[in-house]
Design an enzyme around this catalytic site. Structure first.
Site, PDB file in Angstrom:
ATOM      1  N   CYS A 134       0.821  -1.209   0.000  1.00  9.97           N
ATOM      2  CA  CYS A 134       0.000   0.000   0.000  1.00  9.97           C
ATOM      3  C   CYS A 134       0.856   1.261   0.000  1.00  9.97           C
ATOM      4  O   CYS A 134       1.399   1.652   1.036  1.00  9.97           O
ATOM      5  CB  CYS A 134      -0.920  -0.014   1.216  1.00  9.97           C
ATOM      6  SG  CYS A 134      -1.931   1.461   1.363  1.00  9.97           S
ATOM      7  N   CYS A 137      -0.429   4.104   2.183  1.00 10.14           N
ATOM      8  CA  CYS A 137      -0.150   3.951   3.619  1.00 10.14           C
ATOM      9  C   CYS A 137       1.324   4.199   3.927  1.00 10.14           C
ATOM     10  O   CYS A 137       1.662   4.845   4.914  1.00 10.14           O
ATOM     11  CB  CYS A 137      -0.463   2.537   4.103  1.00 10.14           C
ATOM     12  SG  CYS A 137      -1.931   1.788   3.419  1.00 10.14           S
ATOM     13  N   ASP A 138       2.219   3.650   3.125  1.00 10.70           N
ATOM     14  CA  ASP A 138       3.627   3.574   3.520  1.00 10.70           C
ATOM     15  C   ASP A 138       4.586   4.426   2.685  1.00 10.70           C
ATOM     16  O   ASP A 138       5.771   4.515   3.005  1.00 10.70           O
ATOM     17  CB  ASP A 138       4.102   2.106   3.465  1.00 10.70           C
ATOM     18  CG  ASP A 138       3.333   1.232   4.458  1.00 10.70           C
ATOM     19  OD1 ASP A 138       2.911   1.764   5.503  1.00 10.70           O
ATOM     20  OD2 ASP A 138       3.150   0.033   4.193  1.00 10.70           O
TER      21      ASP A 138
END
Ligand code: NAP
Length: 308
Positions: A134, A137-138
């Protein structure tokens, strides 16, 4: 004898717990099944910094634990059981888990999806330590770093382009020369100076001690092996909806995503669905929670009508 319930919620991610909070607060005394992974995909996410209201960010497992406790506080019963069989043709709906048999007047399916993985042993070892599924997200953690992204679909192009906001260089590693991605997304990626394509290549191994420092590549045309130094690798080769157990009983698209209307109703009256198992577009914790809320409100309305 099967246990009788008003509402059974299947799945313990953000959509499931939000459905649990809302249906518990509506006095429906819901029963929620979490399978073996409490929190679904969020349990594998390190930091969540985009969930509104959590200004300082939170880890995925902590957010899921708090949501679970919040649902329980209002009377949602949470059991760690995996649903193995369902009979959804007509109410009361019948469910079997690895521990018991149940009947419910309404069912809310929140089973999520799982990122498709490459299937090489080192990806599990490095998951959360340089391997992610992701970018939203990261990606933030790769400021000024070199990253790779595996895949040739819209996700790979979109996430690769997104990663150029942080990374100094992004390699898109794809197993052939043709792309599944739409032309517009592909054009956006190819015109980005920070993106370099590595085609006809698969990742055969991830290299490093405690975290990823590179990958070994296999050329699908020549059979040659080579290495590429990287600080992180994003795997974006599609998602698989966790809908297997409902096959043949609910309408699904060709990929297995459960079809819902705008109010989270499935093709069977009294069966509702929320979160990633019905959404291949947004896949965010906040959108999953939103649809979980809508599904619970609709389940409450459905049960109220049944009562009338
Ligand atoms: P996808 O379209 O199924 O593409 C998956 C990619 O991963 C393909 O290039 C495929 O290669 C590759 N792949 C699959 N298994 C692999 C393996 N084991 N090893 C190496 N490569 C592998 O998935 P997606 O990109 O996640 O998109 C899913 C859906 O969401 C699509 O309908 C897409 O249009 C949509 N989406 C839309 C947007 C947007 O419009 N903003 C953004 C993201 C996704 P092959 O091509 O060789 O099979």
């Amino acid at each position: 004898m099967s246990e009788q319930r008003n509402v059974i919620i299947i799945g313990g991610g953000p959509s499931g717990f939000t459905a649990g909070i809302y249906s518990a607060r509506a006095n429906l005394e819901p029963l929620l099944f979490v399978g073996k992974d409490l929190g679904g995909q969020l349990s594998f996410t390190t930091d969540i910094e985009n969930f509104p209201g959590l200004e300082e960010g939170v880890t995925g497992p902590l957010l899921m634990d708090v949501m679970k406790r919040q649902a329980e506080r209002f009377g949602c019963e949470v059991r760690v059981e995996t649903v193995t069989e369902v009979e959804l043709r007509e109410p009361p709906f019948k469910l079997k888990t690895d521990a018991g048999e149940y009947e419910a007047k309404a069912v809310i399916i929140c089973t999520g999806s799982s990122a498709r993985m490459l299937g090489i042993p080192s990806e599990q070892k490095f998951f959360g330590h340089g391997v992610s599924t992701c970018a939203t997200c990261d990606g933030f953690f790769y400021r000024g770093k070199v990253v790779g992204i595996v895949g040739g679909g819209d996700s790979a192009m979109e996430e690769g382009t997104f990663l150029t906001k942080f990374a100094s260089k992004v390699y898109i590693i794809h197993r052939r020369k043709g792309f599944r991605a739409s032309q517009i997304m592909l054009d956006r990626a190819t015109s980005n100076e920070k993106i370099e394509f590595v085609l006809d290549s698969t990742v055969s191994e991830m290299l490093g001690e405690d975290k990823v420092t590179g990958v070994r590549l296999h050329n699908t045309q020549t059979g040659q092996e080579s290495t590429l130094d990287l600080d992180g690798l994003f795997i974006t080769i599609g998602h698989v909806p966790n809908s297997e157990v409902f096959k043949g009983q609910l309408e699904m698209d060709e990929e297995g995503y459960i079809i819902t209307d705008r109010k989270q109703h499935t093709s069977v009256q009294g069966v509702f669905c929320a979160g990633d198992v019905q959404d291949h577009v947004f896949r965010q914790a906040v959108t999953a929670a939103g649809t979980g809320c809508a599904a619970a409100i609709e389940a409450e309305r459905y049960l109220a009508k049944l009562g009338d």
